[in-house]
Design a protein around this motif. Structure first.
Motif: not given
Length: 418
Positions: A38-44, A344-353, A370-371
């Protein structure tokens, strides 16, 4: 209101030649897929010999902007640029200093006034104490020339000031922050969190020329080091923060503007999380029309989870909390409204976003990974903003010898249709 009762910065042309790699030069990283379909990579955002961290995102009309901090051994530099698909455009230095307070959870931010003026805040040491620092702000009309940084608050105590949130309010900007002026001892110091008094929540209204139009005390006893959040709905501004009761209950507080003054603090939900320390994990709030969404982390009864509530009347009442986390979350939430029925909510859990669409009805979509991420402090707090049909996300990747910021974007319509 008492609670319940109560530099000219010289922009060096040489610095503008800063090497910001859009993708890693290592072949392995060029082919690595770190995002779901679902996601596209943006700038690093990276500089090979320096740490790049502490992202902030904001949107204005059809443009998305990111700010970040580049750290060398002695100097901190705050930059910003426009995010355009897989590239950065118009990177500029905002400010730099050797006396900044740089912290994983209390980071610089960027916002844009209605007239297009830019506003950034950062933290500057005010004394020798570990937690003696001030909130500084600087403005720009074009992103190239910035005003001499000024102190946001009017006290002179060498105490903690930070955890800022900013929201455009008409032609002006609402700024909220945690203020330690009342924690100072007789000499004006707080002696590294050896507080003599209580941390308070304050707010100010700033115009696009940098003039402070108003200043308020919102709450005189709050949690010491959790982020604040703010939004401006059709009915006016609203602020969320982690409250602190006399018995160390640290649930989420909510304050709204009624047209002439700030209402008293109300608790969003009685989690009854009793903790004799600050969890460094503040709430987030977003709005569309008169619909509000609030997301937060709690570990009441030793059950770590993320919760989300909606309000259809600008916070006069709240719905039933919707449980978001999978059972082992560390929080660090970000939140945006998709439309007046979904967030839309994002959070961190078990080493994942992780990310998830949530409806007012309580229905939740399947979570999206997500990552990969780290649960260390060095991974910081993820950021999110919405520009048109794009949901932009930014986070700190601390898996390399030097930290870098990764970004990605997601089609909002596809998430709503799912």
């Amino acid at each position: 209101m008492m609670k319940r009762n109560k530099i000219a910065i010289q922009l060096s042309k040489g610095l503008m030649l800063l090497s910001i790699a859009l993708f890693s030069c290592q072949k392995k990283k060029e082919t690595e897929t770190f995002l779901p379909p679902q996601f596209q990579k943006g700038p690093i955002i990276q500089v090979l010999d320096k740490d790049i961290a502490l992202p902030s995102l904001t949107s204005h009309h059809d443009k998305t902007y990111a700010s970040w901090v580049e750290q060398s051994e002695k100097t901190s530099r705050l930059y910003f640029a426009e995010l355009v698909q897989n590239e950065l455009k118009n990177t500029h230095l905002i400010a730099e200093g050797e006396d900044w307070f740089v912290n994983w959870a209390d980071y610089p931010q960027i916002r844009i006034f209605e007239d297009g003026s830019l506003l950034t805040v950062f933290l500057k040491k005010s004394g020798p104490g570990t937690f003696a620092y001030d909130v500084m702000y600087t403005l720009s009309k074009n992103g190239k020339e910035w005003t001499v940084p000024q102190k946001l608050h009017d006290d002179v105590t060498q105490t903690e000031h930070g955890f800022v949130s900013m929201s455009p309010w008409g032609k002006n900007m609402l700024i909220t922050w945690l203020d330690g002026r009342n924690t100072a001892g007789g000499n004006g110091h707080n002696h590294d969190h050896g507080h003599q008094g209580q941390m308070s929540l304050r707010a100010a209204l700033l115009d696009s020329k940098g003039i402070k139009l108003n200043d308020w005390l919102l709450d005189d006893r709050v949690c010491d080091c959790c982020q604040t959040g703010s939004t401006v709905s059709q009915s006016g501004p609203a602020v969320v923060f982690r409250d602190r009761s006399a018995t160390e209950i640290r649930d989420i507080g909510f304050i709204s503007w009624d047209g002439s003054h700030w209402n008293e603090t109300k608790i969003v939900n009685m989690d009854l999380w009793e903790i004799p320390a600050c969890p460094v994990n503040g709430p987030r709030i977003a709005s569309l029309g008169n619909t509000l969404a609030i997301a937060w982390f709690t570990a009441a009864q030793d059950r770590p989870e993320v919760k989300l509530v909606f309000s259809e009347d600008n916070g006069n009442s709240f719905g039933t909390p919707i449980h978001i986390g999978l059972g082992k979350t560390i929080g660090r939430v970000a939140l945006q409204m998709l439309d007046d029925q979904h967030a839309f909510v994002i959070w961190m859990e078990e080493g994942k976003l992780l990310g998830k669409k949530v409806a007012k009805t309580g229905k939740t979509a399947a979570h999206i990974e997500i990552a990969a991420s780290s649960e260390k402090r060095s991974s910081g707090f993820p950021q999110m903003t919405i520009t048109g049909n794009h949901i932009w996300v930014a986070w700190t990747d601390d898996s390399q010898p030097k930290k870098q910021i990764k970004t990605a974007y997601l089609n909002k319509a596809s998430i709503l249709a799912d």
